[in-house]
Structures are given as structure tokens and as C-alpha cells.
Design an enzyme around this catalytic site. Structure first.
Site, PDB file in Angstrom:
ATOM      1  N   PHE A 151       5.613  -4.525  -8.522  1.00 54.16           N
ATOM      2  CA  PHE A 151       5.326  -4.918  -9.906  1.00 54.16           C
ATOM      3  C   PHE A 151       3.990  -4.417 -10.425  1.00 54.16           C
ATOM      4  O   PHE A 151       3.776  -4.345 -11.634  1.00 54.16           O
ATOM      5  CB  PHE A 151       5.385  -6.460 -10.046  1.00 54.16           C
ATOM      6  N   LYS A 175      14.656   2.038  -8.678  1.00 50.00           N
ATOM      7  CA  LYS A 175      14.818   0.595  -8.880  1.00 50.00           C
ATOM      8  C   LYS A 175      13.424   0.021  -9.157  1.00 50.00           C
ATOM      9  O   LYS A 175      12.624  -0.141  -8.252  1.00 50.00           O
ATOM     10  CB  LYS A 175      15.420  -0.097  -7.660  1.00 50.00           C
ATOM     11  N   GLU A 178      11.866  -6.061 -10.337  1.00 46.96           N
ATOM     12  CA  GLU A 178      12.635  -6.931 -11.247  1.00 46.96           C
ATOM     13  C   GLU A 178      11.727  -7.770 -12.135  1.00 46.96           C
ATOM     14  O   GLU A 178      12.179  -8.443 -13.049  1.00 46.96           O
ATOM     15  CB  GLU A 178      13.599  -7.822 -10.452  1.00 46.96           C
ATOM     16  N   ARG A 179      10.386  -7.712 -11.859  1.00 44.20           N
ATOM     17  CA  ARG A 179       9.461  -8.488 -12.682  1.00 44.20           C
ATOM     18  C   ARG A 179       8.913  -7.683 -13.859  1.00 44.20           C
ATOM     19  O   ARG A 179       8.423  -8.251 -14.827  1.00 44.20           O
ATOM     20  CB  ARG A 179       8.300  -8.991 -11.818  1.00 44.20           C
ATOM     21  N   CYS A 283      -3.241  -2.645  -4.499  1.00 45.31           N
ATOM     22  CA  CYS A 283      -3.242  -2.470  -3.046  1.00 45.31           C
ATOM     23  C   CYS A 283      -4.548  -1.854  -2.578  1.00 45.31           C
ATOM     24  O   CYS A 283      -4.838  -1.840  -1.395  1.00 45.31           O
ATOM     25  CB  CYS A 283      -2.066  -1.629  -2.599  1.00 45.31           C
ATOM     26  N   GLU A 377      -3.566 -11.315   2.673  1.00 47.14           N
ATOM     27  CA  GLU A 377      -3.622 -10.626   1.376  1.00 47.14           C
ATOM     28  C   GLU A 377      -3.402 -11.665   0.285  1.00 47.14           C
ATOM     29  O   GLU A 377      -2.300 -12.191   0.129  1.00 47.14           O
ATOM     30  CB  GLU A 377      -2.546  -9.535   1.290  1.00 47.14           C
TER      31      GLU A 377
HETATM   32  P1  NAD Z   1       7.495  -6.912  -3.037  1.00 46.94           P
HETATM   33  O1  NAD Z   1       7.458  -6.541  -1.598  1.00 46.94           O
HETATM   34  O2  NAD Z   1       7.786  -8.317  -3.386  1.00 46.94           O
HETATM   35  O3  NAD Z   1       8.606  -6.043  -3.820  1.00 46.94           O
HETATM   36  C1  NAD Z   1       8.571  -4.634  -3.881  1.00 46.94           C
HETATM   37  C2  NAD Z   1       9.946  -4.097  -4.247  1.00 46.94           C
HETATM   38  O4  NAD Z   1      10.850  -4.257  -3.158  1.00 46.94           O
HETATM   39  C3  NAD Z   1      10.631  -4.785  -5.424  1.00 46.94           C
HETATM   40  O5  NAD Z   1      11.350  -3.792  -6.126  1.00 46.94           O
HETATM   41  C4  NAD Z   1      11.566  -5.791  -4.765  1.00 46.94           C
HETATM   42  O6  NAD Z   1      12.701  -6.031  -5.549  1.00 46.94           O
HETATM   43  C5  NAD Z   1      11.953  -5.096  -3.480  1.00 46.94           C
HETATM   44  N1  NAD Z   1      12.086  -5.945  -2.294  1.00 46.94           N
HETATM   45  C6  NAD Z   1      11.363  -7.060  -1.992  1.00 46.94           C
HETATM   46  N2  NAD Z   1      11.682  -7.494  -0.754  1.00 46.94           N
HETATM   47  C7  NAD Z   1      12.611  -6.639  -0.258  1.00 46.94           C
HETATM   48  C8  NAD Z   1      13.313  -6.551   0.975  1.00 46.94           C
HETATM   49  N3  NAD Z   1      13.105  -7.435   1.959  1.00 46.94           N
HETATM   50  N4  NAD Z   1      14.196  -5.547   1.146  1.00 46.94           N
HETATM   51  C9  NAD Z   1      14.403  -4.638   0.163  1.00 46.94           C
HETATM   52  N5  NAD Z   1      13.753  -4.672  -1.030  1.00 46.94           N
HETATM   53  C10 NAD Z   1      12.865  -5.653  -1.239  1.00 46.94           C
HETATM   54  O7  NAD Z   1       6.082  -6.446  -3.666  1.00 46.94           O
HETATM   55  P2  NAD Z   1       5.421  -6.823  -5.073  1.00 46.94           P
HETATM   56  O8  NAD Z   1       5.014  -8.272  -5.066  1.00 46.94           O
HETATM   57  O9  NAD Z   1       6.259  -6.343  -6.190  1.00 46.94           O
HETATM   58  O10 NAD Z   1       4.114  -5.904  -5.030  1.00 46.94           O
HETATM   59  C11 NAD Z   1       2.895  -6.319  -4.490  1.00 46.94           C
HETATM   60  C12 NAD Z   1       2.712  -5.819  -3.072  1.00 46.94           C
HETATM   61  O11 NAD Z   1       2.802  -4.401  -3.062  1.00 46.94           O
HETATM   62  C13 NAD Z   1       1.340  -6.135  -2.506  1.00 46.94           C
HETATM   63  O12 NAD Z   1       1.498  -6.552  -1.164  1.00 46.94           O
HETATM   64  C14 NAD Z   1       0.596  -4.815  -2.586  1.00 46.94           C
HETATM   65  O13 NAD Z   1      -0.449  -4.670  -1.651  1.00 46.94           O
HETATM   66  C15 NAD Z   1       1.697  -3.853  -2.341  1.00 46.94           C
HETATM   67  N6  NAD Z   1       1.391  -2.529  -2.853  1.00 46.94           N
HETATM   68  C16 NAD Z   1       1.113  -1.550  -1.950  1.00 46.94           C
HETATM   69  C17 NAD Z   1       0.772  -0.283  -2.388  1.00 46.94           C
HETATM   70  C18 NAD Z   1       0.424   0.797  -1.403  1.00 46.94           C
HETATM   71  O14 NAD Z   1       0.332   1.943  -1.789  1.00 46.94           O
HETATM   72  N7  NAD Z   1       0.231   0.494  -0.131  1.00 46.94           N
HETATM   73  C19 NAD Z   1       0.744  -0.003  -3.754  1.00 46.94           C
HETATM   74  C20 NAD Z   1       1.063  -1.028  -4.646  1.00 46.94           C
HETATM   75  C21 NAD Z   1       1.385  -2.280  -4.184  1.00 46.94           C
END
Ligand code: NAD
Length: 484
Positions: A151, A175, A178-179, A283, A377
Site C-alpha cells: 500500500f 495486483k 487492496e487498500r 521500507c 517493524e
Molecule cells: P502486505 O504484506 O500486507 O501486502 C502486500 C501485498 O501482498 C498486498 O497486495 C496484499 O494483498 C498481498 N498479500 C498479503 N499477504 C499475502 C500472502 N500471505 N500471500 C500472498 N499475497 C499476500 O504489505 P503492506 O502492509 O501493504 O505494505 C507494508 C509492508 O511492505 C511493510 O512491511 C514494508 O516494510 C514493506 N515494504 C517493503 C519494501 C521493500 O522494498 N523491501 C517496499 C515497500 C514496502
């Protein structure tokens, strides 16, 4: 702003969702719904993948010099609608307009880099590896690439992958989170205007179930995931089980180390921007400041002051920090702060705007070394200060955490800087820089629990990820015999 419908998009057309499970999309600064998303049905996910596959079968045969032409046009329309895109990000994600503009700028830089694909796609050629025999390699597109996005950067993160995947000849299914689906919806309108053939780029909305269908779909050949570490690990395992190529960027707990010789004004400003920019939902946000030796007192004071005076409010106004993404996120962060309330020297739960999902910056100090909060985190505007007697102790702490996304050092000493960049076990290092976000022609790196896979997004890593390397051994003998 009225309610907006969120559509899927495949084979060159917008598709009214057929499903019945809906999710509200909120403006986090006002806590009011602005759109409604409908989770894609399996038949819709399949249609999007089929469209991407069918398009791929002809797109891969289009010369690379022609495949990059719609990317040049995309760059032009992204520049034209730059401000509208930034406003859409601020609306659904909450970050300030300045931050949203920075995000779109990085997305455009990735388009620019991928426009060089005729050059980036070149690979090796050895003439005469044996008499009459040449050997070379060709990079060919892997097939349908699925992009699963988080998101916090709805405009930038799809572009760590998408421009490279299409320029090498893949079909793509995005994809969005969803938020925050509205930014990708607007980007897709611009992608459509740029004139990619139908099916080359498709968007399907939903959450984890839709991710799982994409991961399991036999025509999807690669998975690019960015999100939390728990999900990254899970996606990595599921993708491997289905024999897919996979790259998973995960979460972070980023330390910044401050040596006593660092310039106090610039270091404080840069660290505060890193910790509290995007309300800490980045991140590459600094979440631990390690004050070395005599840095303890002056930097403790200046960081507390910077946290307490940061202007927080609606991202469309003249503020330095917007809200967090949701009420759930706001309560989760608040309860983590409550659990450590004795250690709060700046309490960001106070004096927040009445409406919206706001927290002000917080500072935590004097936590026990074994406190799990030092390793959690928080993904909110919270900076924890810790003290270490020397750079050796600071580095040992940096390398003892599970995450390895970024570590930064603030100093005037070249010797310390060199040592830090060599010894810090992270993917991205900043020296006098608070958000060490690589430009588009470098990989967006990450190590340990912050990354599962081999090749990252952006630049040449992305080119390699979205292609198979085929090696050709070719013989043109002087005469048709087995003799050399
Ligand atoms: P999230 O893990 O909740 O969701 C990310 C995406 O994956 C969404 O599209 C969600 O629908 C999907 N998803 C969630 N759980 C899943 C699963 N078990 N299997 C398959 N798909 C799944 O993350 P978020 O809350 O949207 O984003 C924040 C997180 O992303 C933080 O932990 C942040 O550090 C990380 N982030 C990392 C980077 C990087 O480059 N390392 C960059 C941006 C964000």
C-alpha cells in the site's frame, strides 16, 4: 470527492467487477470512504492471465526498438499528468503532496531506464570458441509476470518491475494493494493512452486470495512481490512450490548510526525526514537512531525537538507529515506505544487532528536491549533512540537484527564511512543520507529477512529477472565434416 468505482482491466478494456465481495477505500486524512473495491473472482483472474499470455505470444516477437516506443509515450503522459497522479496518491495513501511527487518522479525514472532496453538486453558473444564455432547468449522474455504490490508506494512500486517486464517482451498482470487501488487505476488509463497492444498490461484487484490464484496459475511464470516479511516469506514458499521465478521484498527495521562528528543540523533534519516522512510507512524509514558516544546528548535533544515540532496534518495542506493508512494501523501503533509508555519521551498520540488516522511523531528511549520493540517493524512515525559506546558496538547491533533493508551512517570521517559500508550487512547503505533509495539504474536491494530471492527490482536486475538466458553454440565449418 464522490465515490469512485474500481474496475479490473484486461485485454485492452475496463471490466466492471463481477464479484460481490467489496472493500471500502478510505481517505486516511478524513476517515471517509472514497471508493469501493470488488475482489476479483477466479474467472476474472484467469481472464486477465489469459489476456497477458495471448498478448505475450506476439509481443515477444515485436522488435525491442518498437517495444520501447509506448514507454517513451508513457513517459510523456506521466509528465503531463504528474500533478494529478501525485494528488491521487495523497488522497488514498495520505502522504504529503511533496512525498507523492517524489514517488511519481521515481516511477518515471524507471520508465526512462527501461527505454534503454535495446542496450540493456544485449548479452555476450564469443567468436571462435573453437575453429568455426561461435557461442552467444540471448535473453528472451519469461512469459506472464505477476506483480503483487504493497500500500505504501502505489505509484512507484509497480514501476520497479512493469517497464522492464514489458520492454523485454513479457505480458504483465498487476495486483495493486487492496487498500490503495486508485493510483494504479489512473496509471492504467495512462498506460492505455500510451498505446501498448491489448493484453500486454492488465490490472486485477483483490487481496491475498487473488495473489494466491496468480501464484498458482500455470501461465504465470514469475512473481514480483513487495510487502511485509511474513507475507514475503509465504509468497516465496508458495511460488517456489509452483516452480515460479520469484523475488520478494520484505519489511525492515532500519538503523541510522550517528557519530559525534556528524553535522548536527543537517543530520537531524535528514534523520527526521527519514523517520517521520510518509508517516514512517516506508521500507527505508529510519526507525532506530544509534547515538555513538558523545552524540548522545546533542542528538538526543535535537531529534526530540524535531519530532515534537513536526507539522502533521492533511497531506494536501502545508504539512510535513500526513496520516497513517488506516484506523487499524493507527490503533496497532498506538497500542505498541502504550505497551512502552514509560519509555516515550515524545508521545505522538497527543494533540492529533480530530478526524482522520493521525499520529504525531513519537520518540522511544531507554528500552531494554532484549525488548522485542527494538526488533519490531512498527511502520509508523516512531523513532527509537539507543546508545552505543563505539562504532564497533553500533555495527554489531546493526548486524544483529533479523532485517537487512537499510543502514545509514552520519559522520565526517571517511575512514568510518568506508568501514560502515563494508561491514553493514544490509542491502542499501546511506552515508550522510537518511533514505538510501537506489535510483532506477541500480537494483532496489535488500538482505536477510528483508529480501527473499536473487534478483531485485529496477535496472539490470529486473532485465535479468524477466528473461531467460538461452545459450547458442553455432558451428559454420569450412567444410561439412566432423573435423575441425
Ligand atoms: P502486505 O504484506 O500486507 O501486502 C502486500 C501485498 O501482498 C498486498 O497486495 C496484499 O494483498 C498481498 N498479500 C498479503 N499477504 C499475502 C500472502 N500471505 N500471500 C500472498 N499475497 C499476500 O504489505 P503492506 O502492509 O501493504 O505494505 C507494508 C509492508 O511492505 C511493510 O512491511 C514494508 O516494510 C514493506 N515494504 C517493503 C519494501 C521493500 O522494498 N523491501 C517496499 C515497500 C514496502
Amino acid at each position: 470527492m464522490g465515490m469512485q468505482d474500481v474496475y479490473h482491466y484486461w485485454n485492452g478494456q475496463w471490466r466492471k467487477p463481477a464479484g460481490s465481495t467489496t472493500l471500502p477505500i478510505h481517505d486516511p486524512a478524513k476517515a471517509v470512504p472514497i471508493a469501493s473495491l470488488t475482489i476479483a473472482e477466479p474467472v476474472e483472474v484467469d481472464a486477465a492471465v489469459q489476456a497477458a499470455h495471448n498478448a505475450f505470444l506476439s509481443w515477444r516477437r515485436v522488435p525491442v526498438t518498437e517495444r520501447v516506443q509506448p514507454l517513451f509515450r508513457l513517459k510523456a503522459v506521466l509528465e503531463r499528468d504528474f500533478e494529478a497522479l501525485a494528488r491521487t496518491i495523497t488522497l488514498e495513501c495520505g502522504k504529503t503532496l511533496v512525498e507523492s511527487r517524489g514517488e511519481i518522479r521515481r516511477a518515471i525514472e524507471n520508465v526512462e531506464t527501461a527505454c534503454g532496453m535495446p542496450y540493456l538486453l544485449q548479452s555476450g558473444f564469443n567468436e571462435s570458441v573453437a575453429p568455426g564455432i561461435d557461442e552467444f547468449s540471448i535473453r528472451q522474455p519469461i512469459g506472464v509476470a505477476a506483480l503483487l504490490c504493497p500500500f505504501n508506494f502505489p505509484g512507484m512500486i509497480p514501476f520497479w518491475f512493469l517497464p522492464y517486464a514489458v520492454a523485454v517482451g513479457c505480458g504483465v498482470v498487476v495486483k495493486p494493494s487492496e487498500r490503495v487501488p486508485l493510483t494504479m487505476q489512473m496509471l492504467m488509463q495512462l498506460i492505455q493512452e500510451a498505446g501498448f497492444p491489448p493484453g500486454v498490461i492488465n490490472v486485477i484487484n483483490g487481496g491475498r486470495d487473488v495473489s494466491d490464484q496468480l501464484i498458482a496459475h500455470p501461465l504465470v511464470r514469475s512473481i514480483s512481490f513487495v510487502g511485509s516479511s511474513a507475507a514475503a516469506r509465504d509468497v516465496y514458499a508458495k511460488a517456489a512450490q509452483h516452480g515460479k521465478r520469484v523475488q520478494c521484498q520484505g519489511g525492515a527495521k532500519n538503523p541510522v548510526v550517528i557519530l559525534p562528528d556528524a553535522d548536527i543540523d543537517t543530520a537531524t533534519a535528514v534523520i527526521a525526514d527519514s523517520a517521520f516522512g510518509c508517516a514512517g510507512q516506508r521500507c527505508l524509514a529510519a526507525s532506530l537512531a544509534i547515538l555513538v558516544g558523545d552524540a548522545r546528548k546533542p542528538f538526543g535533544d535535537s531529534l526530540r525537538e524535531a519530532a515534537a515540532t513536526r507539522k502533521t496534518g492533511n497531506g494536501f495542506e502545508d504539512v510535513q507529515m500526513g496520516p497513517v493508512i488506516s484506523g487499524t494501523s493507527q490503533s496497532r501503533i498506538s497500542s505498541l506505544l502504550e505497551s512502552a509508555s514509560a519509555h516515550l519521551t515524545v508521545d505522538g498520540r497527543k494533540d492529533v487532528p480530530a478526524e482522520g488516522y493521525f499520529l504525531r511523531p513519537s520518540i522511544l528511549e531507554h528500552l531494554d536491549e532484549s525488548d522485542p520493540l527494538l526488533r519490531t517493524e512498527i511502520f509508523g512515525p516512531v523513532l527509537t533512540l539507543i546508545e552505543k559506546p563505539s562504532i564497533e558496538d553500533a555495527l554489531a547491533f546493526v548486524n544483529s537484527g533479523a532485517y537487512g533493508n537499510m543502514a545509514c551512517l552520519f559522520t565526517r570521517s571517511g575512514d568510518s564511512a568506508r568501514r560502515f559500508r563494508t561491514e553493514a550487512e544490509v542491502g542499501n547503505v546511506g552515508i550522510n543520507v537518511g533514505v538510501a533509495a537506489p535510483m532506477s539504474f541500480f537494483p532496489f536491494s535488500g538482505a536477510r529477512e528483508s529480501f527473499f530471492g536473487d534478483l531485485h527490482g529496477q535496472g539490470l536486475d529486473a532485465v535479468r529477472f524477466f528473461t531467460n538466458e538461452k545459450v547458442v553454440v553455432e558451428r559454420w565449418p569450412k567444410e561439412w565434416s566432423r573435423k575441425f
